[in-house]
Design an enzyme around this catalytic site. Structure first.
Site, PDB file in Angstrom:
ATOM      1  N   ALA A  66       0.868  -1.167   0.000  1.00 42.92           N
ATOM      2  CA  ALA A  66       0.000   0.000   0.000  1.00 42.92           C
ATOM      3  C   ALA A  66       0.914   1.228   0.000  1.00 42.92           C
ATOM      4  O   ALA A  66       2.046   1.164   0.475  1.00 42.92           O
ATOM      5  CB  ALA A  66      -0.878  -0.016   1.236  1.00 42.92           C
ATOM      6  N   GLY A 110       0.639  -4.843   1.038  1.00 43.67           N
ATOM      7  CA  GLY A 110      -0.551  -4.878   0.188  1.00 43.67           C
ATOM      8  C   GLY A 110      -0.299  -5.537  -1.164  1.00 43.67           C
ATOM      9  O   GLY A 110      -1.225  -6.074  -1.778  1.00 43.67           O
ATOM     10  N   GLU A 113      -0.726  -9.088  -0.491  1.00 43.74           N
ATOM     11  CA  GLU A 113      -2.160  -9.287  -0.233  1.00 43.74           C
ATOM     12  C   GLU A 113      -2.968  -9.256  -1.534  1.00 43.74           C
ATOM     13  O   GLU A 113      -3.902 -10.039  -1.720  1.00 43.74           O
ATOM     14  CB  GLU A 113      -2.653  -8.200   0.735  1.00 43.74           C
ATOM     15  CG  GLU A 113      -1.983  -8.339   2.099  1.00 43.74           C
ATOM     16  CD  GLU A 113      -2.350  -7.213   3.048  1.00 43.74           C
ATOM     17  OE1 GLU A 113      -1.889  -6.071   2.803  1.00 43.74           O
ATOM     18  OE2 GLU A 113      -3.091  -7.454   4.001  1.00 43.74           O
ATOM     19  N   GLU A 133       4.649  -5.098   7.283  1.00 47.53           N
ATOM     20  CA  GLU A 133       3.938  -3.982   7.930  1.00 47.53           C
ATOM     21  C   GLU A 133       4.412  -3.727   9.354  1.00 47.53           C
ATOM     22  O   GLU A 133       4.394  -2.599   9.835  1.00 47.53           O
ATOM     23  CB  GLU A 133       2.417  -4.246   7.939  1.00 47.53           C
ATOM     24  CG  GLU A 133       1.750  -4.140   6.582  1.00 47.53           C
ATOM     25  CD  GLU A 133       1.716  -5.446   5.805  1.00 47.53           C
ATOM     26  OE1 GLU A 133       2.483  -6.370   6.135  1.00 47.53           O
ATOM     27  OE2 GLU A 133       0.911  -5.548   4.860  1.00 47.53           O
TER      28      GLU A 133
END
Ligand code: CAA
Length: 259
Positions: A66, A110, A113, A133
């Site tokens: 992300a 992300g 993911e 993270e």
């Protein structure tokens, strides 16, 4: 349709979507989510398209996570009120037709993911998967802790989430995170080949097979086996079921109507 952060092209019945922010290692910001949501909806709605491949531009990354620069100034109330990350479930995971992630280079946070949202992952020998993270003082937020644990089991998932350690392609294949590993130079062609094979199948049966396998991740065994049986029974109402079985008996290839 025009997109700011992705490239979309159709190769016969296969849609190829490429994350295209190489300068930021394809980091996933709100615009990427908006573009992917539109692209997957267009793919789902187009009867000429039967499988999709998602990959990253540049050799270095599928996606490095992300977009940290977009998140750095947000506090808990901002994230909560925006229901930050919820769009990935409806816009990407909700895609009903099959799609494959073709991963080269970093798939972190992300990015890992997003790859795990695909129906399966084909990895280049350069792929590196991780959930780093924790190093940013946070934890996965797009389903990673759950999907990674279901894919590779508790020991590896826990180690990766707690240490931020990356898994290379060989380990990822051994751990069943990816379906197979191919040389980086062949990645997109191999993924397109697998997609073309899926695209040659009866399309409703492909959608139902996808839904069935996903049930294994989302429900208890007794319930999912019962739903599998019902979906199998419902497929028998399609013209393609009649054609598929008749074609087998007549020793010829099936010709699919898509219904
Ligand atoms: N967000 C925003 N920008 C990012 C980014 C990210 N996740 N990852 C890389 N970039 C940017 C860098 O800031 C850099 O931009 P500038 O040139 O403008 O400085 C550019 O991409 C190239 O990156 P690096 O210079 O860092 O490249 P490197 O080869 O030295 O390192 C890397 C590569 C190890 C992948 C490193 O970029 C990195 O650690 N990235 C962050 C990985 C990460 O922590 N991901 C998780 C994000 S949080 C998340 O995803 C939350 C969630 O649960 C969903």
């Amino acid at each position: 349709m025009s997109y700011e952060t992705i490239l979309v092209e159709q190769r016969d019945a296969v849609t190829l979507i490429t994350l295209n922010r190489p300068q930021a290692l394809n980091a996933l910001n709100s615009q990427v989510l908006k573009d992917l949501t539109q692209a997957f909806a267009a793919y789902d709605a187009d009867p000429s398209q039967r499988c999709a491949v998602l990959t990253g531009s540049g050799e270095k990354a599928f996606a490095a996570g992300a977009d940290i620069k977009e998140m750095v100034d947000k506090d808990a109330a901002d994230f909560f009120l925006e229901d930050f990350f919820s769009g990935w479930q409806s816009g990407v995971v909700g895609t009903r037709k099959p799609w494959i992630a073709a991963v080269a280079g970093f798939a972190l946070g992300g990015g890992c993911e997003l790859a795990m949202m695909a129906d399966f992952i084909i990895a280049a020998d350069t792929a590196k998967f991780g959930q780093p993270e924790i190093k940013l003082g946070v934890a996965p937020g797009m389903g990673g802790s759950q999907r990674l644990t279901r894919a590779v089991g508790k020991a590896k998932a826990m180690e990766m989430c707690l240490t931020g350690r990356m898994m290379d392609a060989t380990e990822a294949e051994r751990a069943s995170l990816v379906s197979r590993v191919v040389p980086a130079a062949d990645l997109v062609e191999e993924a397109l080949k697998a997609a073309a094979l899926i695209a040659s199948m009866p399309p409703m049966a492909a959608m139902v097979n996808k839904e069935m396998v996903n049930l294994a991740f989302e429900t208890g065994l007794a319930q999912s086996i019962q739903i599998e049986r019902r979906l199998f029974q419902i497929l028998a109402a399609t013209e393609d079921k009649k054609e598929g079985m008749t074609a087998f008996v007549e020793k010829r290839p099936g010709v699919w109507k898509g219904r």
